[in-house]
Scaffold this motif. Structure first.
Motif, PDB file in Angstrom:
ATOM      1  N   ARG A   1     -22.725 -38.229   6.705  1.00 41.92           N
ATOM      2  CA  ARG A   1     -23.225 -37.169   6.996  1.00 41.92           C
ATOM      3  C   ARG A   1     -24.019 -37.502   8.458  1.00 41.92           C
ATOM      4  O   ARG A   1     -24.434 -38.516   8.959  1.00 41.92           O
ATOM      5  CB  ARG A   1     -24.338 -36.690   6.181  1.00 41.92           C
ATOM      6  CG  ARG A   1     -25.395 -37.449   5.780  1.00 41.92           C
ATOM      7  CD  ARG A   1     -26.213 -36.781   4.773  1.00 41.92           C
ATOM      8  NE  ARG A   1     -26.327 -37.413   3.479  1.00 41.92           N
ATOM      9  CZ  ARG A   1     -26.393 -36.644   2.314  1.00 41.92           C
ATOM     10  NH1 ARG A   1     -26.390 -35.271   2.408  1.00 41.92           N
ATOM     11  NH2 ARG A   1     -26.387 -37.107   1.110  1.00 41.92           N
TER      12      ARG A   1
ATOM     13  N   LYS B   1     -31.904 -40.512  -4.852  1.00 32.74           N
ATOM     14  CA  LYS B   1     -30.203 -40.034  -4.572  1.00 32.74           C
ATOM     15  C   LYS B   1     -29.633 -39.995  -5.831  1.00 32.74           C
ATOM     16  O   LYS B   1     -28.689 -39.322  -6.021  1.00 32.74           O
ATOM     17  CB  LYS B   1     -29.787 -41.150  -3.441  1.00 32.74           C
ATOM     18  CG  LYS B   1     -30.260 -41.296  -2.351  1.00 32.74           C
ATOM     19  CD  LYS B   1     -29.938 -39.998  -1.702  1.00 32.74           C
ATOM     20  CE  LYS B   1     -30.653 -40.236   0.170  1.00 32.74           C
ATOM     21  NZ  LYS B   1     -30.333 -38.727   0.685  1.00 32.74           N
TER      22      LYS B   1
ATOM     23  N   ARG C   1     -29.985 -36.804  -7.254  1.00 28.07           N
ATOM     24  CA  ARG C   1     -29.284 -35.661  -6.442  1.00 28.07           C
ATOM     25  C   ARG C   1     -27.757 -35.902  -6.882  1.00 28.07           C
ATOM     26  O   ARG C   1     -26.973 -34.889  -6.764  1.00 28.07           O
ATOM     27  CB  ARG C   1     -29.471 -35.840  -4.973  1.00 28.07           C
ATOM     28  CG  ARG C   1     -30.598 -35.173  -3.996  1.00 28.07           C
ATOM     29  CD  ARG C   1     -30.565 -35.578  -2.894  1.00 28.07           C
ATOM     30  NE  ARG C   1     -29.592 -34.063  -2.405  1.00 28.07           N
ATOM     31  CZ  ARG C   1     -29.762 -33.023  -2.111  1.00 28.07           C
ATOM     32  NH1 ARG C   1     -31.317 -32.640  -2.420  1.00 28.07           N
ATOM     33  NH2 ARG C   1     -28.733 -32.303  -1.716  1.00 28.07           N
ATOM     34  N   HIS C   2     -27.335 -36.938  -7.125  1.00 28.25           N
ATOM     35  CA  HIS C   2     -25.791 -37.115  -7.551  1.00 28.25           C
ATOM     36  C   HIS C   2     -25.661 -36.339  -9.004  1.00 28.25           C
ATOM     37  O   HIS C   2     -24.618 -35.549  -9.096  1.00 28.25           O
ATOM     38  CB  HIS C   2     -25.494 -38.592  -7.812  1.00 28.25           C
ATOM     39  CG  HIS C   2     -24.292 -38.817  -8.295  1.00 28.25           C
ATOM     40  ND1 HIS C   2     -22.950 -38.594  -7.709  1.00 28.25           N
ATOM     41  CD2 HIS C   2     -24.042 -38.966  -9.700  1.00 28.25           C
ATOM     42  CE1 HIS C   2     -22.184 -38.934  -8.652  1.00 28.25           C
ATOM     43  NE2 HIS C   2     -22.722 -39.067 -10.002  1.00 28.25           N
TER      44      HIS C   2
ATOM     45  N   LYS D   1     -27.285 -32.243  -8.132  1.00 27.44           N
ATOM     46  CA  LYS D   1     -26.480 -31.219  -7.258  1.00 27.44           C
ATOM     47  C   LYS D   1     -25.044 -31.784  -7.048  1.00 27.44           C
ATOM     48  O   LYS D   1     -24.314 -31.126  -6.251  1.00 27.44           O
ATOM     49  CB  LYS D   1     -27.184 -31.496  -5.763  1.00 27.44           C
ATOM     50  CG  LYS D   1     -28.618 -31.178  -5.806  1.00 27.44           C
ATOM     51  CD  LYS D   1     -28.765 -29.798  -5.427  1.00 27.44           C
ATOM     52  CE  LYS D   1     -30.124 -29.132  -5.470  1.00 27.44           C
ATOM     53  NZ  LYS D   1     -30.549 -27.949  -5.306  1.00 27.44           N
TER      54      LYS D   1
ATOM     55  N   ASP E   1     -23.963 -34.135  -5.060  1.00 24.75           N
ATOM     56  CA  ASP E   1     -23.914 -34.350  -3.737  1.00 24.75           C
ATOM     57  C   ASP E   1     -22.919 -35.559  -3.582  1.00 24.75           C
ATOM     58  O   ASP E   1     -22.996 -36.759  -3.927  1.00 24.75           O
ATOM     59  CB  ASP E   1     -25.332 -34.760  -3.142  1.00 24.75           C
ATOM     60  CG  ASP E   1     -25.207 -35.089  -1.660  1.00 24.75           C
ATOM     61  OD1 ASP E   1     -24.423 -35.369  -1.182  1.00 24.75           O
ATOM     62  OD2 ASP E   1     -26.438 -34.944  -0.847  1.00 24.75           O
TER      63      ASP E   1
ATOM     64  N   ALA F   1     -24.267 -38.880  -2.323  1.00 24.50           N
ATOM     65  CA  ALA F   1     -25.482 -39.420  -2.872  1.00 24.50           C
ATOM     66  C   ALA F   1     -25.252 -40.824  -3.664  1.00 24.50           C
ATOM     67  O   ALA F   1     -26.244 -41.745  -3.683  1.00 24.50           O
ATOM     68  CB  ALA F   1     -26.048 -38.462  -4.220  1.00 24.50           C
TER      69      ALA F   1
END
Lengths: 233, 47
Positions: free
Chosen positions: A10, A71, A74-75, A78, A80, A83
């Motif tokens: 990103r 993180k 978040r994995h 979400k 992500d 993440a």
């Protein structure tokens, strides 16, 4: 992993060269303050100068483990796509800085207390437990084949481990022995003047150093992952 | 050099040495990745 447009990772607001220059300037400034400006401690004398980087590295290590857990969350929550690798790199940084805390801590212990290690000291033992817990993270991660299962297991492990961070941080306050110096209390830092300024600069330097190393390692990991995808394509 | 100075120097050398080792390892890894990219690049041009 790769983005949809073929880019790796990103976008980050601060470019890596800027971070590298900031790290160099801050670390140089911190070392100059530590050795040429900060006065000798009234109690510990010259050997107290280990404190500036030892404590800064310890807080940075806690922060890395916290970032790894965030993180990981978040994995799991979400999904992500970046993440998992970000969590892995943050935990890796935490373990490297954790090793530095233990090494500089033992040197400080030897010069202050006359022993390399004191098993009866809660703060030391709990930090060692935290370090070993996260060192085992890599054994778990690499015992599972790459894929969603590895990412999920690693994320759950990183989340469990973060519980040890406040325990390790609070151990020094809960301990009755108080051999390990207590530098931060509810009323703030136990020091002021140039000692405080030097500590704050050293803390900023170590945080920027950790973030720069995190970004460099993450970039390498993302390129590696993208190359693997290209080889399979 | 006093005993305290020796220990303080040792502590800062440990920090510097470990960060340097880490940077060298990352640099070696990036070199390896660059070689792999170079190997893949001709394939990409052919394809």
């Amino acid at each position: 992993m790769s983005g949809h447009n073929g880019k790796v990772g990103r976008a980050h607001r601060i470019p890596l060269p800027t971070l590298a220059v900031a790290t160099f300037v801050l670390v140089t400034l911190a070392l100059a303050l530590v050795f040429f400006v900060a006065p000798n401690d009234a109690d510990q004398g010259f050997r107290q100068r280990i404190f500036y980087f030892h404590v800064s590295i310890a807080f940075t290590s806690y922060l890395c483990f916290g970032a790894g857990a965030w993180k990981a969350l978040r994995h799991l929550w979400k999904r992500d796509p970046h993440a998992d690798l970000e969590s892995y790199v943050a935990v890796h940084q935490g373990v490297i800085f954790g090793a530095l805390v233990l090494l500089t801590g033992t040197i400080w212990a030897k010069t202050s207390w006359g022993h390399w290690w004191v098993w009866s000291e809660d703060q030391l033992v709990l930090f060692l437990v935290l370090f070993l817990f996260y060192a085992a993270y890599f054994m778990l991660r690499y015992s599972v084949d790459p894929g969603p299962q590895r990412a999920n297991m690693s994320a759950v492990y990183a989340l469990f481990g973060v519980v040890l961070v406040p325990v390790s941080f609070m151990a020094i306050r809960l301990s009755q022995r108080l051999i390990h110096p207590q530098v931060f209390t509810r009323h703030g830092a136990n020091f002021g003047g140039w000692i405080l300024v030097t500590y704050l600069v050293a803390q900023a330097a170590v945080l920027v150093l950790a973030y720069t190393l995190y970004r460099v390692e993450l970039t390498g990991k993302l390129i590696d992952a993208r190359l693997r995808e290209l080889r399979l394509a | 050099m006093t005993s305290a100075e020796t220990y303080v120097t040792a502590a800062y050398c440990v920090i510097f040495g470990m960060v340097l080792l880490y940077v060298v390892l990352i640099a070696l890894k990036l070199q390896r990745l660059q070689r792999e990219v170079e190997k893949l690049a001709p394939k990409d041009e052919d394809g």
